[in-house]
Design an enzyme around this catalytic site. Structure first.
Site, short mmCIF file in Angstrom:
data_model
loop_
_atom_site.label_atom_id
_atom_site.label_comp_id
_atom_site.label_asym_id
_atom_site.label_seq_id
_atom_site.Cartn_x
_atom_site.Cartn_y
_atom_site.Cartn_z
N HIS A 228 0.87 -1.18 0.00
CA HIS A 228 0.00 0.00 0.00
C HIS A 228 0.90 1.23 0.00
O HIS A 228 1.74 1.41 0.89
CB HIS A 228 -0.92 0.03 1.22
CG HIS A 228 -1.89 1.17 1.18
ND1 HIS A 228 -3.16 1.07 0.67
CD2 HIS A 228 -1.74 2.47 1.59
CE1 HIS A 228 -3.76 2.23 0.75
NE2 HIS A 228 -2.93 3.10 1.31
N CYS A 229 0.72 2.08 -1.00
CA CYS A 229 1.58 3.26 -1.16
C CYS A 229 0.82 4.52 -0.75
O CYS A 229 -0.18 4.88 -1.37
CB CYS A 229 2.05 3.37 -2.61
SG CYS A 229 3.11 4.80 -2.91
N VAL A 230 1.30 5.18 0.30
CA VAL A 230 0.63 6.39 0.76
C VAL A 230 0.81 7.53 -0.23
O VAL A 230 0.01 8.48 -0.25
CB VAL A 230 1.17 6.82 2.15
CG1 VAL A 230 0.84 5.78 3.20
CG2 VAL A 230 2.67 7.10 2.10
N ASN B 33 -3.25 4.63 -2.56
CA ASN B 33 -3.84 3.47 -3.20
C ASN B 33 -2.92 2.28 -3.00
O ASN B 33 -1.72 2.45 -2.72
CB ASN B 33 -4.02 3.74 -4.69
CG ASN B 33 -4.95 2.75 -5.36
OD1 ASN B 33 -5.57 1.91 -4.70
ND2 ASN B 33 -5.05 2.83 -6.68
#
Length: 284
Positions: free
Chosen positions: A125-127, A131
């Site tokens: 999960h990439c802040v 997303n």
């Protein structure tokens, strides 16, 4: 599949950084080095504008493209002759089942507590894109990082080159203002180029070996357990360098760095290195 997503603080920071780097590169570094009205200046400005457009387009698609949703009706077919490899739990050996989503997990899928759902072939999960990075948007994310690295290094080279220009040394006031801009830009571009360069190298390694970040860490533990038992661990989804590249980036080499993912299948099953062995052993 596209999804609606609100802007987060991290997305605003990235958007502001892209805008700042683009404006300072075109209207300061290129202008000071060549002059925007000259042929070299227009050429460099056009090339960098194209890079910026690709970065923005890829970044937007990475944000709004759904990483891959597990169908609520998915049930693994243990008798399917075309899919004889099934992932099981470490404890108990049962088929992987998500208690939070109340459905079985397809191979390589994981539950994201931030998205509150399971994601197909989840990487992380990439802040920074607010997303998950998964099956449907991994290539788009990879291509975005690729163009971002090129843009940062290109800007840094132009910054260093413009320091040798004499046009901004004529005015003491402009020299002071430009010195502040150059310091800020240097403090931004140097660590950003190093961080993104390392990140691109890491994901290039993952692509070549057809791994996700989660699978890499799981593989380290599996390799340790295999060596402890006198066995050799091989990543089951590593089917060869070229095959790995075409599976993730697409069969057409000319489109590898286009932020499109039309070549992807459902993401519910994947070929493994054991498929040919199984087919050979089961054939009469």
């Amino acid at each position: 599949m596209m999804r609606r997503s609100k802007f987060s603080f991290h997305v605003i920071v990235v958007t502001a950084a892209i805008a700042y780097i683009y404006l300072s590169t075109v209207f300061v570094y290129i202008d000071q080095s060549f002059g925007l009205g000259s042929s070299p200046g227009m050429l460099n400005a056009s090339v960098y504008t194209l890079l910026a457009v690709m970065c923005i387009f890829c970044y937007r698609r990475a944000i709004y493209t759904d990483p891959g949703r597990v169908p609520g009706t998915f049930v693994p077919d243990v008798e399917d002759s075309d899919n004889q490899i099934h992932e099981i739990k470490r404890k108990g050996g049962d088929l992987r089942y998500c208690q939070k989503c109340s459905h079985y997990k397809p191979p390589r899928s994981h539950h994201c507590r931030l998205c509150n759902r399971c994601v197909l072939r989840m990487d992380h999960h990439c802040v920074w894109i607010n997303n998950c990075v998964g099956h449907a948007n991994y290539k788009i994310f990879f291509v975005f990082v690729f163009y971002a690295v090129i843009a940062c290094i290109y800007s840094l080279v132009l910054l260093i080159g413009s320091l040798t220009a004499d046009s901004w040394k004529d005015s003491e006031n402009s020299e002071d203002s430009l010195r502040i801009l150059y310091v800020i830009s240097g403090l931004l571009l140097v660590p950003l180029s190093l961080a993104l360069g390392f990140f691109l190298g890491w994901h290039t390694y993952l692509v070549i070996h057809n791994k996700t970040t989660i699978e890499y860490h799981e593989g380290v533990r599996a390799m340790w357990l295999a060596e402890k038992g006198g066995e050799i661990y091989l990543h089951p989804y590593d089917i060869g360098v070229y095959e790995n590249l075409t599976m993730i980036l697409g069969p057409n080499i000319l489109c590898w760095f286009c932020p499109m993912s039309g070549h992807l299948d459902s993401g519910l099953c994947f070929p493994t290195r054991y498929d040919n062995l199984i087919g050979t052993s089961t054939s009469p």
